[in-house]
Design a protein around this motif. Structure first.
Motif, mmCIF file in Angstrom:
data_model
loop_
_atom_site.group_PDB
_atom_site.id
_atom_site.type_symbol
_atom_site.label_atom_id
_atom_site.label_comp_id
_atom_site.label_asym_id
_atom_site.label_seq_id
_atom_site.Cartn_x
_atom_site.Cartn_y
_atom_site.Cartn_z
ATOM 1 N N TYR A 34 -7.619 2.753 1.923
ATOM 2 C CA TYR A 34 -6.619 2.955 0.874
ATOM 3 C C TYR A 34 -7.300 2.818 -0.480
ATOM 4 O O TYR A 34 -8.123 1.918 -0.686
ATOM 5 N N TYR A 58 -5.068 7.623 0.783
ATOM 6 C CA TYR A 58 -6.041 6.989 1.665
ATOM 7 C C TYR A 58 -6.936 8.041 2.313
ATOM 8 O O TYR A 58 -6.560 9.210 2.433
ATOM 9 N N THR A 90 -6.025 0.324 -4.904
ATOM 10 C CA THR A 90 -4.958 -0.532 -4.390
ATOM 11 C C THR A 90 -4.615 -1.644 -5.371
ATOM 12 O O THR A 90 -5.425 -2.002 -6.229
ATOM 13 N N LEU A 119 0.815 -1.212 0.000
ATOM 14 C CA LEU A 119 0.000 0.000 0.000
ATOM 15 C C LEU A 119 0.852 1.266 0.000
ATOM 16 O O LEU A 119 0.326 2.372 0.170
#
Length: 306
Positions: free
Chosen positions: A206, A179, A209, A174
């Motif tokens: 997030y 986010y 992704t 990530l």
């Protein structure tokens, strides 16, 4: 492949899936929820709260609940929607999914009721296939619009992972992503760390992704790999000490051995027209690891997932 249905006491019926090498999964019909997943060595991989309520109508704190048709309170319904608070049925007609060969699996379905229509005025069918393989657990959610009008929804598979010590765990995959921070009024930030580590409460969505994310547990020398399709977001959550004490169905110290990493679609709701169907997928895999530098070798971890 063995599939057993168990009825005992006040708990809802549960389906036990077993495969020859020893991996097992347990699925509760209430909530359509995976409540246990054990590897070939019979080690439990999912967290279950020490104060979990397993008697309806309370949702079960732990395992892998399904959040639908909204996630958190990104909408007007009860938190995380109502799918996790309903009794599902065995799905006798899982078409158009092909039969799973040489896998222990179960197909479940949740259909809208007149009661549901009062709070969310759309007719739907939510299906879930759960498959167990050697140290692998796959889940395929599908949402079908059986209404006369289009509707939008958000969805998440909330994976409560059992970890040795959350302060020693790393999440990789990530890095550099944007986010939404739910602790700061959903303000948008960019992840600056080379991996996510934990030293306090975290509640983040997030965005956009990758298909693969890894949870590295150094103490247990294992990595849990989440591979997902159709769900572009990922939620990372741990309540830490103060919030844990305020959650009725969570033990005060439980936060130390749990980490939520969800496959989700939240920022951009999914819209489907009448007769259309949306399909997602997640696969969880266990990889033995002995990483101490924190540098994840994607070739080693992800080699077996293609």
């Amino acid at each position: 492949m063995a599939v057993n249905i168990i009825n005992d006491g006040d708990r809802s019926p549960r389906i036990i899936l077993r495969e020859p090498t020893g991996s097992t999964a347990e699925v509760a019909l209430y909530g359509g929820q995976v409540v246990s997943w054990k590897n070939q060595r019979r080690e439990e991989l999912l967290f279950m709260s020490s104060k979990a309520v397993t008697k309806p109508p309370k949702p079960i704190r732990g395992g892998i609940p399904i959040c639908f048709p909204q996630v958190a309170n990104f909408g007007t319904l009860e938190q995380h929607g109502f799918a996790r608070n309903r009794l599902w049925s065995l799905d006798e007609d899982p078409a158009p999914l092909p039969p799973a060969k040489n896998q222990s699996m179960v197909d479940l379905v949740l259909k809208s009721t007149e009661e549901d229509l009062h709070t969310w005025p759309y007719r739907f069918e939510l299906r879930l296939r759960v498959c167990i393989g050697p140290d692998k657990l796959a889940m395929i959610p599908r949402v079908r619009n059986v209404d006369s009008k289009a509707f939008s929804f958000t969805i998440a598979l909330r994976n409560y992972f059992s970890v040795s010590d959350v302060s020693e765990v790393r999440v990789e995959g990530l890095e550099t992503l944007d986010y939404l921070d739910n602790l700061l009024r959903r303000e948008r930030y960019t992840e600056q760390a080379d991996a996510i580590t934990f030293d306090g409460e975290i509640d983040r969505v997030y965005l956009s992704t990758p298909t693969k994310i890894a949870v590295i547990d150094h103490e247990r020398k294992r990595t849990i790999v989440l591979r997902k399709e159709g769900m572009v977001d990922a939620v990372v959550w741990n309540p830490w000490d103060k919030k844990a004490k305020a959650i009725v169905d969570l033990g005060d110290e439980d936060y130390k051995t749990m980490l939520c990493l969800d496959a989700a679609s939240i920022e951009n709701p999914i819209t489907i027209k009448p007769c259309e169907e949306w399909k997602g997928r997640q696969e969880l895999s266990i990889v033995s690891s002995s990483y101490f530098s924190g540098q994840l070798d994607p070739q080693k971890v992800f080699r077996g997932l293609h």
